[in-house]
Design a protein around this motif. Structure first.
Motif, PDB file in Angstrom:
ATOM      1  N   THR A  60      32.986   4.040  42.315  1.00  0.00           N
ATOM      2  CA  THR A  60      32.340   5.073  43.118  1.00  0.00           C
ATOM      3  C   THR A  60      30.929   4.600  43.424  1.00  0.00           C
ATOM      4  O   THR A  60      30.168   4.272  42.514  1.00  0.00           O
ATOM      5  N   ASP A  61      30.577   4.542  44.704  1.00  0.00           N
ATOM      6  CA  ASP A  61      29.232   4.131  45.088  1.00  0.00           C
ATOM      7  C   ASP A  61      28.300   5.324  44.906  1.00  0.00           C
ATOM      8  O   ASP A  61      28.313   6.269  45.696  1.00  0.00           O
ATOM      9  N   ILE A  62      27.491   5.282  43.864  1.00  0.00           N
ATOM     10  CA  ILE A  62      26.664   6.437  43.525  1.00  0.00           C
ATOM     11  C   ILE A  62      25.669   6.771  44.628  1.00  0.00           C
ATOM     12  O   ILE A  62      25.384   7.942  44.903  1.00  0.00           O
ATOM     13  N   ALA A  63      25.149   5.754  45.310  1.00  0.00           N
ATOM     14  CA  ALA A  63      24.164   5.987  46.366  1.00  0.00           C
ATOM     15  C   ALA A  63      24.757   6.792  47.510  1.00  0.00           C
ATOM     16  O   ALA A  63      24.284   7.880  47.852  1.00  0.00           O
ATOM     17  N   VAL A  86      27.042  19.091  43.464  1.00  0.00           N
ATOM     18  CA  VAL A  86      26.303  17.840  43.627  1.00  0.00           C
ATOM     19  C   VAL A  86      25.943  17.268  42.265  1.00  0.00           C
ATOM     20  O   VAL A  86      26.084  16.068  42.011  1.00  0.00           O
ATOM     21  N   ARG A  87      25.494  18.133  41.361  1.00  0.00           N
ATOM     22  CA  ARG A  87      25.180  17.659  40.004  1.00  0.00           C
ATOM     23  C   ARG A  87      26.449  17.193  39.295  1.00  0.00           C
ATOM     24  O   ARG A  87      26.439  16.180  38.581  1.00  0.00           O
ATOM     25  N   PHE A  88      27.534  17.915  39.463  1.00  0.00           N
ATOM     26  CA  PHE A  88      28.821  17.516  38.886  1.00  0.00           C
ATOM     27  C   PHE A  88      29.196  16.121  39.394  1.00  0.00           C
ATOM     28  O   PHE A  88      29.632  15.255  38.623  1.00  0.00           O
ATOM     29  N   LEU A  89      29.026  15.900  40.695  1.00  0.00           N
ATOM     30  CA  LEU A  89      29.334  14.602  41.307  1.00  0.00           C
ATOM     31  C   LEU A  89      28.481  13.502  40.691  1.00  0.00           C
ATOM     32  O   LEU A  89      28.975  12.397  40.420  1.00  0.00           O
ATOM     33  N   LEU A  90      27.206  13.782  40.452  1.00  0.00           N
ATOM     34  CA  LEU A  90      26.323  12.775  39.878  1.00  0.00           C
ATOM     35  C   LEU A  90      26.729  12.430  38.449  1.00  0.00           C
ATOM     36  O   LEU A  90      26.700  11.269  38.055  1.00  0.00           O
ATOM     37  N   LEU A  91      27.086  13.443  37.670  1.00  0.00           N
ATOM     38  CA  LEU A  91      27.556  13.181  36.312  1.00  0.00           C
ATOM     39  C   LEU A  91      28.798  12.299  36.342  1.00  0.00           C
ATOM     40  O   LEU A  91      28.932  11.345  35.567  1.00  0.00           O
ATOM     41  N   LEU A  92      29.708  12.633  37.243  1.00  0.00           N
ATOM     42  CA  LEU A  92      30.938  11.860  37.386  1.00  0.00           C
ATOM     43  C   LEU A  92      30.622  10.419  37.792  1.00  0.00           C
ATOM     44  O   LEU A  92      31.188   9.464  37.251  1.00  0.00           O
ATOM     45  N   ALA A 102      29.070   8.335  34.941  1.00  0.00           N
ATOM     46  CA  ALA A 102      30.108   8.002  33.958  1.00  0.00           C
ATOM     47  C   ALA A 102      31.034   6.928  34.525  1.00  0.00           C
ATOM     48  O   ALA A 102      31.471   6.015  33.809  1.00  0.00           O
ATOM     49  N   ASP A 103      31.318   7.015  35.822  1.00  0.00           N
ATOM     50  CA  ASP A 103      32.134   6.012  36.495  1.00  0.00           C
ATOM     51  C   ASP A 103      31.448   4.653  36.447  1.00  0.00           C
ATOM     52  O   ASP A 103      32.084   3.618  36.222  1.00  0.00           O
ATOM     53  N   ASP A 104      30.107   4.637  36.658  1.00  0.00           N
ATOM     54  CA  ASP A 104      29.350   3.394  36.566  1.00  0.00           C
ATOM     55  C   ASP A 104      29.466   2.783  35.174  1.00  0.00           C
ATOM     56  O   ASP A 104      29.633   1.565  35.030  1.00  0.00           O
TER      57      ASP A 104
END
Length: 415
Positions: free
Chosen positions: A138-141, A158-164, A167-169
């Motif tokens: 997942t490209d976090i940027a 959006v915060r949920f997405l960032l946490l995900l 963790a994916d990174d």
């Protein structure tokens, strides 16, 4: 971090520009483009045996194996912050559902990729199976940018997405280290990296604090910070990078053991928070200093890795796309639902279960990390180019995300 929002708005554009230039160049004059990618900077240098078994430093090696270590160090800093700090975003119950969703967002693409490859026949499966990790990325940027566009900056999704994504990174770094070594494994060299990390931590982090004791003005720590600054960690980082290169693990991961040794404030303002740019601890200062260099590195990363001819599209292109565009949303939705409902872990207030599917669509943008994994999963040639094309086409997930947001009646929330 210099919290990646400033980071993202800047270097994401440079990355896109580099990738766009590469695509145009490779499809106009492929020969000159590949000559540029493999441009020899240093022949018979004293660095040691590099990627071709000789002491040859090419532009591609300099960017992908040396300077991309700075990018992965920043990703590692995010992971370290999120996990170890008392206010870390991946600590406790609040991180449980995102972590389950992350697992779904990794296993879903793998099952889709390998399952479809098996359907295509054993010959195809043998040719492409090593690329199973490409669609897990997942490209976090870009995911963050698209997530804000779809949900609005203030939406809890959006915060949920960032946490995900973070963790994916973390999982992606582990996958790169374990499944994609850059050569024959010589694990004894990792002891050199570990020794460098332990020494720099004990001598320049723990010992000054121990000498300071209860002294409020912290004379020893202040002297080390004022007179030595980041230099001990730079030396340790170089040693660790070299050890990773000699160990057979991908040297772009070589700075990871050093990141946790750098003095860090015992607080964080949350991922992508602008307030964190005012933190003055050494780890944040180093990251601030790396902001513009990493922008340039990512420009060249896009330029050197995204140059594939449109004629190179093949089976692996569609497998990568299917893994990202089908496996990601479905996997994230299923595992997120199981965690939130049957397991009773819940989701953030203001989020709906259907938002998990939209988050999965946004997370399907693989781009940067997917390109990187494609470059190490396959040797240079038609299969690698086809895999890279799938990573580039994952930008289409941005359009799918907007459509999914409309169909699922996402209500945007401003800050």
């Amino acid at each position: 971090m210099y919290r990646v929002w400033n980071f993202l708005t800047d270097y994401s554009l440079l990355l896109i520009i580099g990738a766009g230039m590469a695509l145009v160049w490779a499809n106009i004059d492929a020969s000159s483009y590949h000559h540029f990618v493999e441009f020899v900077i240093w022949e018979n240098g004293p660095i040691g045996h590099l990627h071709d078994g000789h002491r040859t430093l090419t532009l591609h090696y300099l960017i992908n194996d040396v300077l991309m270590a700075l990018f992965f160090a920043i990703a590692a800093k995010e992971v370290w912050e999120a996990v170890i700090l008392k206010t870390g975003s991946l600590r406790g119950r609040k991180a449980a559902t995102p972590l389950f969703a992350t697992a779904g967002g990794m296993f879903g693409p793998i099952l889709v990729y390998l399952g479809l490859a098996m359907v295509m026949g054993s010959e195809t499966y043998q040719a492409v199976s090593n690329g199973w990790a490409i669609p897990t990325a997942t490209d976090i940027a870009f995911s963050y940018l698209v997530g804000r566009l779809v949900f609005g900056a203030g939406h809890p999704a959006v915060r949920f997405l960032l946490l995900l994504a973070i963790a994916d990174d973390a999982a992606g770094l582990i996958i790169l280290a374990i499944f994609y070594p850059s050569g024959e494994l010589a694990p004894e060299w990792l002891l050199v990296s570990l020794a460098a990390a332990i020494l720099v931590f004990v001598l320049f982090n723990w010992l000054p604090r121990a000498l300071d004791g209860a002294k409020d003005h912290r004379p020893a720590s202040t002297w080390v910070r004022k007179n030595l600054s980041f230099l001990p960690y730079l030396v340790a980082g170089c040693v660790s990078w070299y050890a990773f290169m000699r160990s057979g693990l991908h040297p772009a991961l070589g700075l990871l053991p050093i990141v946790p040794t750098i003095p860090h404030a015992d607080r964080a303002f949350g991922m992508f928070s602008a307030a964190e740019e005012h933190l003055t601890d050494l780890l944040n200062q180093i990251e601030h200093a790396l902001k513009y260099p990493v922008e340039i590195v990512l420009l060249f990363f896009g330029l050197l890795n995204a140059g594939v001819e449109f004629s190179s599209m093949g089976n692996v292109t569609w497998l990568v796309l299917a893994g990202l565009l089908i496996g990601k949303p479905v996997g994230i939705f299923i595992m997120g639902y199981i965690a939130a409902r049957p397991m009773g872990l819940g989701i953030p207030e203001g989020m709906r279960i259907i938002d998990l599917f939209v988050i999965g669509c946004v997370a399907a943008i693989g781009f940067t990390v997917a390109l990187f994994v494609a470059s190490v999963a396959f040797p240079g040639g038609a299969v690698q180019d086809a895999a890279k094309m799938g990573a580039l086409f994952s930008f289409g997930a941005a359009i799918i995300s907007v459509i999914a947001g409309k169909l699922c009646r996402v209500e945007k929330q401003s800050v």
